[in-house]
Every structure is written in C-alpha cells, then in structure tokens.
Write a protein that holds these residues in place. Sequence first.
Motif, mmCIF file in Angstrom:
data_model
loop_
_atom_site.group_PDB
_atom_site.id
_atom_site.type_symbol
_atom_site.label_atom_id
_atom_site.label_comp_id
_atom_site.label_asym_id
_atom_site.label_seq_id
_atom_site.Cartn_x
_atom_site.Cartn_y
_atom_site.Cartn_z
ATOM 1 N N MET A 45 0.847 -1.136 -0.024
ATOM 2 C CA MET A 45 -0.002 0.171 0.166
ATOM 3 C C MET A 45 0.874 1.270 0.106
ATOM 4 N N VAL A 46 0.602 1.924 -0.884
ATOM 5 C CA VAL A 46 1.465 3.397 -1.121
ATOM 6 C C VAL A 46 0.613 4.410 -1.215
ATOM 7 N N VAL A 47 0.986 5.796 -0.348
ATOM 8 C CA VAL A 47 0.322 6.932 -0.367
ATOM 9 C C VAL A 47 0.971 7.892 -1.574
ATOM 10 N N ILE A 48 -0.060 8.147 -2.253
ATOM 11 C CA ILE A 48 0.238 8.952 -3.419
ATOM 12 C C ILE A 48 -0.575 10.065 -3.238
ATOM 13 N N ASP A 49 -0.092 11.352 -3.484
ATOM 14 C CA ASP A 49 -0.998 12.571 -3.427
ATOM 15 C C ASP A 49 -1.674 12.915 -4.786
ATOM 16 N N ARG A 50 -2.756 13.194 -4.619
ATOM 17 C CA ARG A 50 -3.670 13.258 -5.806
ATOM 18 C C ARG A 50 -3.224 14.356 -6.903
ATOM 19 N N ASP A 51 -2.597 15.378 -6.376
ATOM 20 C CA ASP A 51 -2.148 16.131 -7.288
ATOM 21 C C ASP A 51 -0.467 15.985 -7.721
ATOM 22 N N ALA A 52 0.009 14.952 -7.173
ATOM 23 C CA ALA A 52 1.486 14.490 -7.880
ATOM 24 C C ALA A 52 1.675 14.625 -9.208
ATOM 25 N N PRO A 53 2.684 14.924 -9.666
ATOM 26 C CA PRO A 53 3.054 14.891 -11.256
ATOM 27 C C PRO A 53 2.795 13.509 -11.864
ATOM 28 N N GLY A 54 2.097 13.225 -12.793
ATOM 29 C CA GLY A 54 1.543 11.833 -13.433
ATOM 30 C C GLY A 54 0.603 11.366 -12.935
ATOM 31 N N VAL A 55 -0.257 11.760 -11.830
ATOM 32 C CA VAL A 55 -1.401 11.495 -11.342
ATOM 33 C C VAL A 55 -2.379 12.154 -12.295
ATOM 34 N N GLU A 56 -3.520 11.401 -13.050
ATOM 35 C CA GLU A 56 -4.404 11.699 -13.704
ATOM 36 C C GLU A 56 -5.761 11.216 -13.530
ATOM 37 N N VAL A 57 -6.704 12.209 -12.997
ATOM 38 C CA VAL A 57 -7.977 11.755 -12.698
ATOM 39 C C VAL A 57 -8.878 11.612 -13.970
ATOM 40 N N VAL A 58 -9.025 10.566 -14.564
ATOM 41 C CA VAL A 58 -9.597 10.333 -15.874
ATOM 42 C C VAL A 58 -11.022 10.869 -15.830
ATOM 43 N N ARG A 59 -11.860 10.387 -14.748
ATOM 44 C CA ARG A 59 -13.252 11.115 -14.747
ATOM 45 C C ARG A 59 -13.559 10.625 -13.058
ATOM 46 N N THR A 60 -14.426 11.324 -12.723
ATOM 47 C CA THR A 60 -14.955 11.156 -11.492
ATOM 48 C C THR A 60 -16.610 10.878 -11.796
ATOM 49 N N PHE A 61 -17.203 10.040 -10.853
ATOM 50 C CA PHE A 61 -18.460 9.713 -11.092
ATOM 51 C C PHE A 61 -19.194 9.248 -9.698
ATOM 52 N N ALA A 62 -20.637 9.241 -9.679
ATOM 53 C CA ALA A 62 -21.354 9.254 -8.366
ATOM 54 C C ALA A 62 -21.781 7.723 -8.607
ATOM 55 N N SER A 63 -22.048 7.204 -7.490
ATOM 56 C CA SER A 63 -22.455 5.744 -7.024
ATOM 57 C C SER A 63 -23.705 6.216 -6.991
ATOM 58 N N MET A 64 -24.763 4.824 -7.105
ATOM 59 C CA MET A 64 -26.240 5.109 -6.934
ATOM 60 C C MET A 64 -26.711 5.366 -5.427
ATOM 61 N N ASP A 65 -25.524 5.084 -4.525
ATOM 62 C CA ASP A 65 -25.974 5.289 -3.248
ATOM 63 C C ASP A 65 -25.523 6.775 -2.697
ATOM 64 N N GLY A 66 -24.960 7.644 -3.816
ATOM 65 C CA GLY A 66 -24.842 9.064 -3.317
ATOM 66 C C GLY A 66 -23.499 9.614 -3.206
ATOM 67 N N SER A 67 -22.407 8.154 -3.204
ATOM 68 C CA SER A 67 -20.954 8.613 -2.968
ATOM 69 C C SER A 67 -20.310 9.058 -4.170
ATOM 70 N N HIS A 68 -19.051 9.305 -4.238
ATOM 71 C CA HIS A 68 -18.277 10.182 -5.063
ATOM 72 C C HIS A 68 -16.921 9.351 -5.282
ATOM 73 N N HIS A 69 -16.718 8.899 -6.581
ATOM 74 C CA HIS A 69 -15.442 8.245 -6.608
ATOM 75 C C HIS A 69 -14.660 8.578 -7.964
#
Length: 372
Positions: free
Chosen positions: A172-196
Amino acid sequence: MPEQLTDDLAALRDRVDAMARDVLVPLRDDASLEPRERAARARQASKDAGVFTMTQPTEFGGSGASLLALTVVRDTLGSHNVGHLGGLFGPGPGVLAGVDEPLKSAYLAPVLAGEKRGAFGFTEPDGAERATWARIDGDDLVVNGQKSYVTGGADADFVNVLVDVEGRGPAMVVIDRDAPGVEVVRTFASMDGSHHAYMEFRDVRVPAGHIIGEAGRGMPRALRQIGDTRLAFAAESVGLARWVIDFVTEYIQRPHRSGTPLGDREGVRLRYADMRIRAYAARSMVYRTARLGDAGENIVNEGIASKVFATEAVGDIVDAGIQLVGGIALRTGHPLEELYRRVRSMRLAEGASDVLRLNLVRGRLELEKGRI
C-alpha cells in the motif's frame, strides 16, 4: 444478542436512539438544508452524543470503541434510516493505522483531524494487462498503472494505492492526488450518492517512505480495512431492515380502500413474515460476529458471512416492502424508492456477494478458517 447488552452499551443505544429521533430524522427530512449544513449539524449532534470519536484511535483522542459498541450504534442509526448522513463518525485511520513517520505526521494526523481526506485505490479495470506496479529508483518508487474505482477519489487529497513493487510484492503506497503523473480520468457518483474516481498513474515518483508498513504485506493490510468496513455495512443493514419493517407494519395496518387493512390478507402476512424472519436472522448473525471479534477471534469469514447475508436480506426486505406498499413506493423521493437504490450498492461495496462467497469457501477448505 442485541438484547444482551451491558448497562454501558444499553445506555449508548438509548443515547443514540434519542439523537437519531430528536435531531437526525428532522435534519434528514428538512429539504431546505444544504448538504454541508446538514452534515455540520449531524456532526455536532454526534459529538454531543459521544459517537463521533468512536472510530478513531485513543492516541488521537478517540474512544477506541469495540466492534460490539460500533455495531449497536450503526444498528440504531439504521433503524431510523439516518446512518447515511454525513459527519456522524470521525475519520478513521483506515490502512494508515499504526504508520510511523513521515506518514504519521503528514497524512494520518491530518486525516484524523479532518484536515485531509484520503481515498482507497484497490480495483483494477477489466482487461488491464498488468496490475498497478512500481519500480524502485534510488530512494523513490516510480508508479505506473490505473485504478478504475478509487473509493472517495473524487474529492480526496491523497490515495492509498495497492501497488505491486517489483522484487518485493504488493504494498500500500500513499500518493498525493496532485502529484505529477497522476491523472483523474473521470469522476462519477454511485447510486448510493457517494463520489469516486478513475485514476491513471504515469511515472509517478513518490518517496519509498510512502510505503505503508512492509512491502509484500500490502494485500493483508488492504483486506483488513475492507473487512472492518464489511461488518459496518452489515450492522447498518440490519438497522435499515428494522426501519423498513416498521414502515410496512404501519402501512399494512391502516384502513385500505378495499375496506379492510392489507394486513388481514394471508398473502400479505406470508410476505411480511418472511421480512421479519430474515431481519431476525441477520441481526443475530451480526451481533454474534461482533462479539467474536471483540473476543480476539479471526472473523474474516464470519464478517464475510454477515456482510453477504445482511446486505442481501435488507435488499429483499426493501423489495418486499415496495411490493406491499405498491406503485407509490416507486415514485422518486419516496422513502422506499430512495432506500432501494442505496441498499443495492451495498451488495457490491467491499466485495461483490458472489466473490465473497468464493472467498469464504477458500477460507474454510484451504485455510481452515471460520465457524458456523
């Protein structure tokens, strides 16, 4: 069982029941409130009732609650259909539990203080040629790959990612979301209302000190977090089952347009009986599992059994409730319609039911774990 509680646990149950009835239900039903304001008020009520810190370690001011105490709380909240409200539980350590410096100060402490939010990257996309991996380059790891379902990734500050480190195994490795090379391809909501999020990692360079624990032991650490969450889903499910049954009980006892209450009909009574039977079995199972865990037993298989049975049971109970209430329960905004969508997601969260069934069998036949 639920009725065999110590005086302290019974007082906790009564305190949470009062909080849910007097504060959380009105908050849930107040359509004028913005989600952030609703969560803030729910958080304050939870703190006042001594619930908020139950999921946090004592080292950081938490109460270090037992599995049984958490089960009592989640069952009680579910019985009022308010367990899904934001802010009720303080952020827990998750896979960061027990980490040393620098992760303790840079990530664990800010998470527990509510200053940072972490996400969990475990699931690989279908058809991926290779699991997310890393090579060692001096004092750094260079990570490549993708995670198709980063739980909570839509608004996280960092991600705890399961990575196959070359020559050392899963970690298990901690990676900052804004680190160079990290791309959030898309975000989406689940039918329970949570966001991923769906994330890709391209030559992401992180310090080797961002490995959580020991390389090669990443899978057990990841599965431990998943296991804890499974029992939480099961406990909320049995509470929600009680809420649905109370809702249906009141409905079938009302005067009906036919002239007699629906509850007088044999067919209705048979379906209603099945709802109560499944709820009784699920609740008994979940409380027994929590007690076994608090006694120090390995409850991986029992947690799987509880999660599968309870989430499927509440799904069947909501479905039966909709059938008895009729078409009005399918209207957008009806309590059963909203709950139907929310509980359906529980059968996939932290392991789909059939995958967990296979894991349970492996635990018994190959690892000799689990009991009946």
